[in-house]
Design an enzyme around this catalytic site. Sequence first.
Site: not given
Ligand SMILES: Nc1ncnc2c1ncn2[C@@H]1O[C@H](COP(=O)(O)OP(=O)(O)O)[C@@H](O)[C@H]1O
Ligand SMILES: CC(=O)OP(=O)(O)O
Ligand SMILES: [Mg+2]
Length: 413
Positions: A14, A99, A188, A216, A218-219, A249, A291-292, A341, A392
């Site tokens: 990924n 991915r 996603h 979803h 994440g980042n 973004r 976010m932490r 999560e 994923e």
């Molecule tokens: N314990 C936590 N508390 C709050 N936010 C968290 C925690 N752990 C991870 N994160 C958030 O999750 C983000 C990463 O999410 P993730 O799904 O791994 O992203 P990606 O797959 O896009 O890299 C981090 O930038 C942070 O903001």
């Molecule tokens: C499509 C996309 O935004 O993927 P990621 O969250 O991994 O940056």
């Molecule tokens: Mg991701």
Amino acid sequence: MTTSPRPSRILVLNSGSSSVKYQLLDARDDARLAVGLVERIGEETSRLVHTPLAHEGAERRERTGPVADHASALKAVAEELAQDGLGLDSPELAAIGHRVVHGGLRFTRPTVITDEVLAEIERLVPVAPLHNPANITGIRTAQALRPDLPQVAVFDTAFHTTMPESAARYAIDVETADAHRIRRYGFHGTSHAYVSRRTAELLGKDPSEVNVIVLHLGNGASASAVRGGVCVDTSMGLTPLEGLVMGTRSGDLDPAVIFHLHRVAGMSVDEIDALLNKKSGLVGLCGDNDMREIRRRIDEGDERARLAFDIYVHRLKKYLGAYYAVLGRVDAVAFTAGVGENAAPVREAAIAGLEELGVAVDAELNAVRSDEPRIISPSYARVAVAVVPTDEELEIAHQTFAVVNGATEELNN
Ligand SMILES: Nc1ncnc2c1ncn2[C@@H]1O[C@H](COP(=O)(O)OP(=O)(O)O)[C@@H](O)[C@H]1O
Ligand SMILES: CC(=O)OP(=O)(O)O
Ligand SMILES: [Mg+2]
């Protein structure tokens, strides 16, 4: 004659804009043999964390120091796997699953990668500039290491190809849009598909019976409305820039902001692109995208962090309301990915005030930390609110395995 069982190990890659997450697993029993991550690729402070899981008691290993690019990252991953006797030369490896973020309209299913498929993924780079180049490097590097092995692409866009035209089209001139394939694709998708299915399981129902809003976070972050297992709308569009506020973004904005930045602020299109993709969202609002860290700053009374959080949550709530209306009946809201999560305050704030819609969160259940899918709404609430960890990599492994088995059977027939 006895035959040895077909190989069933899948390496999943990924590759993100600045990271590679990987897993080696056995698609027959879902056993994980190794998982890992290379992060901050291209910086001085890159880090590889590798966790071998094949042998009891094996220690997690960490390497720090500059990893210049994705090709170097993958070579380091291959070395770590080899050190555990799980190298890419293993005859037990059945395929490598990748991915791939943008598959346009053509790729609606996982696909064995040929030169022609790779050329199409390359053609889509302008609409996934942060992601497809990294995915392509991952594919090329893996091909060079194991030219004989099937490589399978699993596309983020595939799950969203069911969106009706009313959700997928922008309200712009149809000829122009069609000439340039401008429409909403969504991303996603592997996660939205997996999480909506797992949410149905959590409710003890068949996916065809339930309507779910998946968040979803994440980042990159996106929301989707899933009716009976089928995606009917999602928040990302032509590229992964539309929709929710993300780590770096902007998500939604008036397109005229771009004209204004160009005509009045004198920025070039490339500068605006970088501003909206890399220097906006949480990082643009308060300087942090984790976010932490933002929660820590809020606890210390930091106003900018508070405002960034409020803007993030406000946008999330707007999409929740919108997809509630799109679906008409909602059975569950599922939070997933790093923020979804782990960040209980985000879940609490996004759901606050929605009691009249039958959506609520129980404070005690919301505070529980766990890796298991779980319901966090009170028993009286009409809509289940759930935390459903995404996977994923597992989903990509299953899809990859299914494709190579199908392909092998075809060859044998
Ligand atoms: N314990 C936590 N508390 C709050 N936010 C968290 C925690 N752990 C991870 N994160 C958030 O999750 C983000 C990463 O999410 P993730 O799904 O791994 O992203 P990606 O797959 O896009 O890299 C981090 O930038 C942070 O903001
Ligand atoms: C499509 C996309 O935004 O993927 P990621 O969250 O991994 O940056
Ligand atoms: Mg991701």
